[in-house]
Motif scaffolding. Sequence first.
Motif, PDB file in Angstrom:
ATOM      1  N   ARG B  99       8.208  -1.487   8.185  1.00  0.00           N
ATOM      2  CA  ARG B  99       8.384  -2.733   7.423  1.00  0.00           C
ATOM      3  C   ARG B  99       7.087  -3.508   7.258  1.00  0.00           C
ATOM      4  NH1 ARG B  99      12.737  -5.359  10.939  1.00  0.00           N
ATOM      5  NH2 ARG B  99      12.226  -7.249   9.798  1.00  0.00           N
ATOM      6  N   CYS B 100       6.150  -3.325   8.181  1.00  0.00           N
ATOM      7  CA  CYS B 100       4.898  -4.084   8.107  1.00  0.00           C
ATOM      8  C   CYS B 100       3.788  -3.343   7.369  1.00  0.00           C
ATOM      9  CB  CYS B 100       4.418  -4.441   9.509  1.00  0.00           C
ATOM     10  SG  CYS B 100       5.509  -5.635  10.296  1.00  0.00           S
ATOM     11  N   GLY B 101       4.067  -2.173   6.875  1.00  0.00           N
ATOM     12  CA  GLY B 101       3.017  -1.436   6.157  1.00  0.00           C
ATOM     13  C   GLY B 101       2.015  -0.763   7.072  1.00  0.00           C
ATOM     14  N   ARG B 128      -1.167 -11.353  22.138  1.00  0.00           N
ATOM     15  CA  ARG B 128      -1.884 -10.500  21.198  1.00  0.00           C
ATOM     16  C   ARG B 128      -2.980  -9.720  21.924  1.00  0.00           C
ATOM     17  NH1 ARG B 128      -3.807 -10.453  14.977  1.00  0.00           N
ATOM     18  NH2 ARG B 128      -1.624 -10.160  14.575  1.00  0.00           N
ATOM     19  N   THR B 143      -5.831   1.430   8.981  1.00  0.00           N
ATOM     20  CA  THR B 143      -5.243   0.091   8.816  1.00  0.00           C
ATOM     21  C   THR B 143      -6.136  -1.072   9.194  1.00  0.00           C
ATOM     22  OG1 THR B 143      -4.421   0.148  11.069  1.00  0.00           O
ATOM     23  CG2 THR B 143      -2.959   0.984   9.361  1.00  0.00           C
ATOM     24  N   GLY B 144      -7.164  -0.835  10.012  1.00  0.00           N
ATOM     25  CA  GLY B 144      -7.861  -1.982  10.572  1.00  0.00           C
ATOM     26  C   GLY B 144      -6.997  -2.702  11.599  1.00  0.00           C
ATOM     27  N   TYR B 145      -5.932  -2.086  12.005  1.00  0.00           N
ATOM     28  CA  TYR B 145      -5.041  -2.513  13.104  1.00  0.00           C
ATOM     29  C   TYR B 145      -4.200  -3.753  12.809  1.00  0.00           C
ATOM     30  CZ  TYR B 145      -8.028   0.734  15.659  1.00  0.00           C
ATOM     31  OH  TYR B 145      -8.725   1.844  16.048  1.00  0.00           O
ATOM     32  N   THR B 146      -4.553  -4.530  11.786  1.00  0.00           N
ATOM     33  CA  THR B 146      -3.871  -5.810  11.594  1.00  0.00           C
ATOM     34  C   THR B 146      -2.369  -5.634  11.426  1.00  0.00           C
ATOM     35  OG1 THR B 146      -5.887  -6.607  10.578  1.00  0.00           O
ATOM     36  CG2 THR B 146      -3.914  -7.920  10.225  1.00  0.00           C
ATOM     37  N   GLN B 147      -1.967  -4.735  10.535  1.00  0.00           N
ATOM     38  CA  GLN B 147      -0.532  -4.575  10.289  1.00  0.00           C
ATOM     39  C   GLN B 147       0.169  -3.912  11.477  1.00  0.00           C
ATOM     40  OE1 GLN B 147      -0.613  -2.911   6.253  1.00  0.00           O
ATOM     41  NE2 GLN B 147      -0.453  -4.982   5.406  1.00  0.00           N
ATOM     42  N   TRP B 169       0.148 -12.782   1.322  1.00  0.00           N
ATOM     43  CA  TRP B 169      -1.289 -12.633   1.142  1.00  0.00           C
ATOM     44  C   TRP B 169      -1.802 -13.410  -0.069  1.00  0.00           C
ATOM     45  CZ3 TRP B 169       2.193  -8.879   2.407  1.00  0.00           C
ATOM     46  CH2 TRP B 169       2.075  -8.339   3.683  1.00  0.00           C
ATOM     47  N   ARG B 170      -0.857 -13.948  -0.848  1.00  0.00           N
ATOM     48  CA  ARG B 170      -1.305 -14.699  -2.020  1.00  0.00           C
ATOM     49  C   ARG B 170      -1.209 -16.202  -1.818  1.00  0.00           C
ATOM     50  NH1 ARG B 170       1.882 -10.743  -5.950  1.00  0.00           N
ATOM     51  NH2 ARG B 170       3.372 -11.162  -4.323  1.00  0.00           N
ATOM     52  N   GLU B 172      -2.795 -18.335  -0.117  1.00  0.00           N
ATOM     53  CA  GLU B 172      -4.089 -19.008  -0.173  1.00  0.00           C
ATOM     54  C   GLU B 172      -4.434 -19.436  -1.599  1.00  0.00           C
ATOM     55  OE1 GLU B 172      -7.992 -20.226   0.254  1.00  0.00           O
ATOM     56  OE2 GLU B 172      -6.355 -20.130   1.678  1.00  0.00           O
ATOM     57  N   LEU B 173      -4.169 -18.536  -2.541  1.00  0.00           N
ATOM     58  CA  LEU B 173      -4.543 -18.802  -3.927  1.00  0.00           C
ATOM     59  C   LEU B 173      -3.769 -19.959  -4.521  1.00  0.00           C
ATOM     60  CD1 LEU B 173      -4.821 -15.967  -6.516  1.00  0.00           C
ATOM     61  CD2 LEU B 173      -6.368 -17.816  -5.970  1.00  0.00           C
TER      62      LEU B 173
END
Lengths: 788, 175
Positions: B99-101, B128, B143-147, B169-170, B172-173
């Motif tokens: 679910r988190c990609g 964490r 992944t860079g581990y984030t997800q 993720w959007r 911020e915009l």
Amino acid sequence: MAARDNHGNTPPWGANFGVIGKPLRKVDGIAKATGAAIYTDDIQLPGMLHAKTLRSPHAHARVRSVDASAALALEGVHAVITGADMPIKYGVIPWTQDENALAVDRVRFIGDPVAAVAAVDEDTANAALKLIAVDYEVLHAFLDPFESLVRHEPAIHADRKEGNISKHVRLEFGEVDALAKSADVVLEDEYSFHGSTHAPIEPHCAVATFSADGLLTLWSATQITHYVHRALAQVLELPAQKIRVIQPCLGGAFGGKSDPFSLEFCVSKLAMVTGRPVKMLYTREEVFYAHRGRHPMFMKYRTAAQANGRITSVDAKILIDGGSYSSFGLVTTYYAGQLLTGPYDFPSYRFDSTRVFTNKPPCGPKRGHGSVQPRFAFEVQLDQLAERLKLDPIELRRVNFQGSQTRTVNGQRVTSNGFLECLDSVERASGWKKKRAKLPFGRGLGVAGSMYISGTNYPVYPNKMPQAGVQLKLDRSGVVTVFTGGNDIGQGSNSMCAYIVAEELGVPVEHVRVVAADTDLCPVDLGAYSSRVTFMVGNATIDACRKVRRQIVAAVAKKWAVDPGRVRLMPGVAIDLEDPAKALSTAEAFQLAEEEFDTLGATGSYNTPTLGGDYRGGSIGASPAYSFTAHVVEASVDTETGRIQVHDVWCAHDCGRALNPMLVAGQIEGSVYMGIAEALLEEHKVNRFGLHQGPSLLDYRLPTSVDTPELHALIVESLDPEGPYGAKEAGEGPLHSSIPALSNAIFDAVGIRMKHLPFTPGRVLELLREKDALEESKSAGAAARGQA
Amino acid sequence: MRLLNLRVNGDALSTAAPAHWTLLEVLRYRLGLTGSKQGCDKGDCGACTVLVDGKPVLSCLTLAALVEGREVTTIDGLMPAHIRAGGTGADPVQEAFDRCGALQCGFCQPGMMLSARALLNRTPHPTRAEIKDALAGNLCRCTGYTQILQAVELVIAEAGGAAVVPTDWRAELEQ
Ligand code: FES
Ligand code: FES
């Protein structure tokens, strides 16, 4: 451009999407989560033999003879093959085919394959390798690219006109020197980028069978099935119709599985000569030697600008260490120059890039192929320019923004361009205005920007056929199967196809099956490289869907006796927009269409419009759309130990439309992680004999969860006019500017310019000492002047 | 050759393999449990992580003979175990990763998910930093581990009945 190629960035029925833009699961996610997904090495066939490769212990040598008789005599050995069995050369670029599956008369790096053995098990195959006697005549090994530039004997590739030069490109646009002369400020400096490698966690693996009626089937961990198919036909001298190539689930690639590799030919040949299935799995050490990673580059840049920061002239000279074979090197040499001409506008530009051969593992395409290194140099130089002109580095970048719907100095068409929004986004999210140049000594922020291609209009072999093809099959049950030649390498391209089909045909995503990367079953696609898949396969999928959608809508409209414009396909149902009580399930709608139009299916394709500058090489680097990225990095430097710590990276990426924002964020995070990793920790390097300095995942230092900084993925959606629903790439662009942004952050932190990669503690300490010495001599000079 | 009597994913299994074969080799090439992956075969990457008596172990560094009489859990066994325990579908860790990609290429993830499962079994509410520490032996190149971290935190939150605000993720915009 054919009309079929452009479906606009919004569907004709409006942009209130049911599937697109949602953070949905991947179609293969749960199979991967439960261990059910089948990767190449998971394939076990009855009677399967195991193959191993004998590799050269010399960086450069003539192979006088290979004697395999003792190996063949070993119990359990079924075959030994050498270069003589496959003398035909191959190479991914048709003009520079210089590789043999096994050395024919020359080995060109330590690790170059010489012979391959198939045996009952790996132990026997390994024992047999030791029994193969090779007589080598050792030759001078070129390990320094500067030497290859001037010394051409012994030539690494004897048949090349230009000696040890692999490719040279020099292109000039506008009045480079005149504009430099009239500029207010001119900066000249040198930069270098070290080698790095992909290190996917899955090693290369291939399995082949050869049937009694002459059909060769190859399963391979490749990211370009189609080129492997072509290369096998050529080298094995088999008709392409007798070859089937399948890419099973793939355990990471990043460009490192783009070339055809020796093992794919070896298992095929061994299956042909033994009549048994054959598997070869590279050891991790072999993966490091097979390489095709990032080219080391030595770069000089001269940038001229006006006092207000407007760039007027850029001049680049680049030496590229190609390693021992051409691989994609022709393209690399162009990309090193061609892809620098955005997101900034400058009226004049020259680049002179030369790729040379050396006796090292061959370099190739790694995430951000050819353009990560020049981007590093240029973005550091822009920071130097901002320093000189006392401008905010973000402001300097804004001042030079090229805009959208424009043309670059080298004649490339730029459509959508969200770079300014990217800059705004990272500026805001990072707290740039409050923090940059204001944090205590030792901690700082840096910015950088970049652009990258969303596919290239240059197919690797020239042809006018579609670059992406997709086929659909609709079932009465409501299931849609999509057949795509696209390679899902973990980036989620199969899911992307499913999302589009679901959106277009009104089926739930879980009713879409994706059959991919099987040359017998799927239409040709050129594979997963140059960030082309979402753009091209996505467009081809829309193209196919629109055809069959028309039929479904027409059949439903006829049934309801309403205008087709009133029929809307939603996930799972077809509804009448003006009478929502009227509804049919997807399966019912499909059945109506099947009654009306016969068995349902469609094909769709994509081809790029004519693009590129009007000069030789002008189409290399020409893309139907470009992605844009901005990074801000916050880092600190320990002035005692020289250790750099990256705290946060904000990366804003303009991917057009995010078809699945969760997967886009994953690409951004993975790219940033990889960029910071190669800046700080990783180095792919050989010693003075050509031996890799540490071909293991321990010595080649991949960051762990503990080493990785906080990554902030920020998505900017500029809605490209030609991308599928406006989408562009997200898999490679977000790596580029992470590295110069880190260099620039280090400057903000402690006032030293990191111009050479990797950023090791030793290098930091050296620069800090230089800086201290300079400041001391300055203050000593000032004191002396004060006394006078 | 050596006869091996193993307990894997709740089953008692016998097989024979060369005496120097590792647990990873036996699982993959003798028992057909190919969920465990081999990324390096020398203890550097963690892709081969399995649980032995509930503790994460690198199966590429463990001789198969050494785990006789001990309980081995592989990724292939997580969902069946979850179902046996009265659950439906995959283990919550597997679900959350999906679910988190977090499953890009997925090759590192069998090991990663088992490390996460072992952590949550012994520490249901890790910080964490503790999660990062527990996963530090599992390299992921995609992944860079984030997800991955988000996935583990999702399991923790949902186990505690907390509603989870999805990442946007959007956002911020749009400010
Ligand atoms: S395969 Fe066991 S640690 Fe890499
Ligand atoms: S998901 Fe690919 S290595 Fe982790």
